[in-house]
Design an enzyme around this catalytic site. Structure first.
Site, PDB file in Angstrom:
ATOM      1  CE1 TYR A 297      49.305  36.373  38.480  1.00 12.06           C
ATOM      2  CE2 TYR A 297      47.284  35.195  37.917  1.00 12.06           C
ATOM      3  CZ  TYR A 297      48.388  35.950  37.544  1.00 12.06           C
ATOM      4  OH  TYR A 297      48.553  36.274  36.235  1.00 12.06           O
TER       5      TYR A 297
ATOM      6  CG  MET B  94      36.765  49.607  54.274  1.00  7.52           C
ATOM      7  SD  MET B  94      35.180  50.472  54.281  1.00  7.52           S
ATOM      8  CE  MET B  94      35.516  51.723  53.048  1.00  7.52           C
TER       9      MET B  94
ATOM     10  CB  THR C  87      31.236  51.729  62.562  1.00 10.03           C
ATOM     11  OG1 THR C  87      32.453  51.500  61.854  1.00 10.03           O
ATOM     12  CG2 THR C  87      31.369  51.118  63.937  1.00 10.03           C
ATOM     13  CB  ILE C  88      31.191  48.110  58.090  1.00  6.84           C
ATOM     14  CG1 ILE C  88      32.334  48.953  57.519  1.00  6.84           C
ATOM     15  CG2 ILE C  88      29.874  48.454  57.443  1.00  6.84           C
ATOM     16  CD1 ILE C  88      32.668  48.625  56.072  1.00  6.84           C
TER      17      ILE C  88
ATOM     18  NE  ARG D 181      33.098  59.914  55.570  1.00 12.47           N
ATOM     19  CZ  ARG D 181      33.166  58.824  56.329  1.00 12.47           C
ATOM     20  NH1 ARG D 181      33.296  58.950  57.645  1.00 12.47           N
ATOM     21  NH2 ARG D 181      33.106  57.620  55.794  1.00 12.47           N
TER      22      ARG D 181
END
Length: 552
Positions: free
Chosen positions: A243, A250, A203-204, A145
């Site tokens: 639950y 992301m 980019t995901i 990065r």
């Protein structure tokens, strides 16, 4: 390294190409369109990119190209976070170079942009490339990065390309990485270097797209991977009948992943950050929204459910967004005075008088373990590390508190148990889908054609992606036309503009039309695992988002 049977089978997969790229190599010529303009801040950008601003769009067509058989030396960089398909971009670039001229050389620049600065490279051979075809990860050369921004870093990068005698550098990355590619292209030209620079959209998160870039690679695979996991949890909670699963996904700056996963799995609640910002929804209103679904489902005897939360949600909640902005600016301007390892109490005292009383009050009201996450070490761009903020746990805590109050007043009689999850790294290095394998290979091959044709300052581009691959349209988009000026580190800098979820677009409208039903009823879809072998409609289909966006 030993490999699985699936990996052996994926090595043998032959990615599909657009027709123009699969024919005779010296019969691919370029067609130049009209000059382009930036999205905004045109005069400022024209001044920064004196030599590369305003380039035309490029498409490929059949025709003689005398340059394409030249011997070339090219470097390739993987920049930023991993995304499925990066290896195939490199494979497509390598195969294109070798098809053009067997003597061409591809250098892998190791460890991301930092490898360009220190000249750390490896020559990529067929033997190396063949070990990574159609596989996930960035391990072929590693990533990093490092942001090339100082005069010394640009000068060192120039020295590297001169020493290696590179004709071009290909930067595979997201919006920040490709902004860096544009700056490198300008710098090399301004300093008399022959080295061209071409980018590839990775980019995901899905936020590097526009009218010319239909999707960034990795988005398809990551969303299908997350959707499999969400579907598994949906079936589990529907089986156990208990639950509520709060799942953070992301996507810091945009909610494309959350929206796509919602379309694939039909959860009870999916929060869309862009809508939260548009409607100025407070944290308490968001909690009320989630509680309303929990109460309705409890009345039906269904004390279970699924909540999807985009990673960057907190930055879109008005009061939290303002808090983050003030924290970022304060630490950017007085970073030498802020010590991140102070006690939390001492940090709050330090911010008193430096940020507004409202923001300081919010920081004090948040649970201390959550508030401290806002004050952790910054990311490379000087911003709060949003992925470190456990929004899913914050919401679980606030929802629990609210439901307990409602129960005391006999307004809620259900049972509430919650589990929190963060699906992030699980999707970044998955085996790429056939779509991403084909798309990435085409992007790499297209990058070769742009280089061989003498172009610089472009993003490799493949369009018409909802059609069969042989009907895809390849070309290039000038990097400067996707830019505007944004505030970074306390000053305005050129950046490629992120694409947010379009609240008037068909993907969101499809979700909006169905979400009230999903909030009350159990409508889960379990998409299952990614399929690589079988009918095209099962194995090659692009994301629902892309299909809806291109639907006529």
């Amino acid at each position: 390294m030993s490999v699985s049977a699936l990996q052996h089978a994926r090595y043998a997969y032959n990615p599909k190409l657009p027709e123009i790229l699969s024919g005779q190599i010296d019969n691919i010529s370029i067609k130049l369109g009209e000059p382009t303009e930036a999205l905004s801040d045109k005069e400022e950008l024209r001044e920064i990119f004196k030599l590369t601003y305003g380039k035309p769009l490029v498409s490929f067509e059949k025709g003689k190209n005398d340059k394409i058989n030249r011997e070339l030396k090219v470097g390739v960089i993987l920049s930023g976070g991993q995304a499925p398909g990066g290896h195939n971009v490199i494979a497509g670039l390598f195969d294109g170079l070798k098809k053009g001229n067997q003597n061409s050389t591809l250098y892998g620049i190791k460890g991301g942009p930092g490898g360009l600065i220190i000249n750390e490279t490896v020559i990529l051979t067929k033997e190396i490339i063949d070990q990574f075809r159609n596989t996930g990860g960035f391990d072929i050369i590693g990533s990093g990065r490092t942001k090339i921004e100082t005069n010394e870093q640009f000068a060192s990068s120039l020295e590297t390309v001169k020493k290696l005698n590179l004709d071009a550098v290909v930067v595979i990355g997201g919006d920040d990485s490709n902004t860096n590619a544009a700056l490198l292209a300008e710098y090399f030209l301004a300093n008399g270097s022959k080295t061209q620079v071409i980018g590839c959209p990775k980019t995901i998160d899905g936020d590097l797209k526009n009218e010319h870039i239909e999707t960034s690679f990795g988005f398809d695979t990551a969303c299908k991977t997350y959707s499999e996991l969400i579907g598994n949890l949906s079936r589990d909670t529907n089986s156990a009948k208990k639950y509520w699963h709060f799942i953070k996904l992301m996507g810091r700056s945009a909610s494309h992943i959350a929206l796509e996963c919602a379309l694939q799995t039909q959860p009870n609640i999916c929060l869309i950050s862009e809508e939260v910002e548009q409607k100025a929804l407070s944290l308490y209103k968001i909690v009320d929204h989630i509680c309303a679904s929990i109460i309705k489902r409890a009345e039906n005897g269904e004390n279970f459910g699924i909540v999807l939360i985009p990673e960057g949600l907190v930055e879109f909640i008005p009061e939290i967004k303002n808090l983050i902005s003030e924290l970022n600016d304060t630490i950017a301007n007085e970073g030498d005075k802020f010590v991140s390892d102070r006690t939390f109490s001492a940090q709050l005292d330090w911010f008193s008088g430096r940020i507004s009383d409202i923001s300081l009050g919010i920081l004090k009201l948040l649970p201390p373990e959550i508030a401290q996450q806002f004050l952790m070490d910054r990311d490379p761009h000087g911003n709060v590390q949003v992925s470190q903020i456990e929004t899913e746990k914050l919401l679980v805590g606030m929802v629990t508190k609210k439901l307990n109050v409602l129960k005391e007043h006999n307004q809620y009689r259900g049972k509430f148990g919650a589990l929190s999850h963060f699906f992030g790294y699980e999707g970044r290095c998955a085996f790429p889908t056939n779509f991403d394998s084909d798309y990435c290979y085409s992007l790499g091959f297209s990058a070769f054609v742009l280089i061989a044709s003498g172009l610089t300052g472009y993003l490799s581009n493949v369009k018409n992606l909802t059609a069969p691959a042989d009907q895809w349209i390849a070309g290039g988009v000038p990097l400067t036309m996707m830019m505007d000026m944004e505030q970074r580190h306390g000053s305005k800098k050129p950046v490629i503009k992120k694409a947010l979820v379009d609240l008037n677009g068909k993907p969101f409208k499809t979700f909006e039309k169905n979400r009230d039903l999903w909030a009350e009823k159990t409508c889960f879809i379990v998409p299952g695992a990614i399929q690589y072998f079988g009918p095209a409609e099962v194995c090659d289909s692009p994301s629902i988002t892309l299909r809806l966006e291109k639907e006529k």
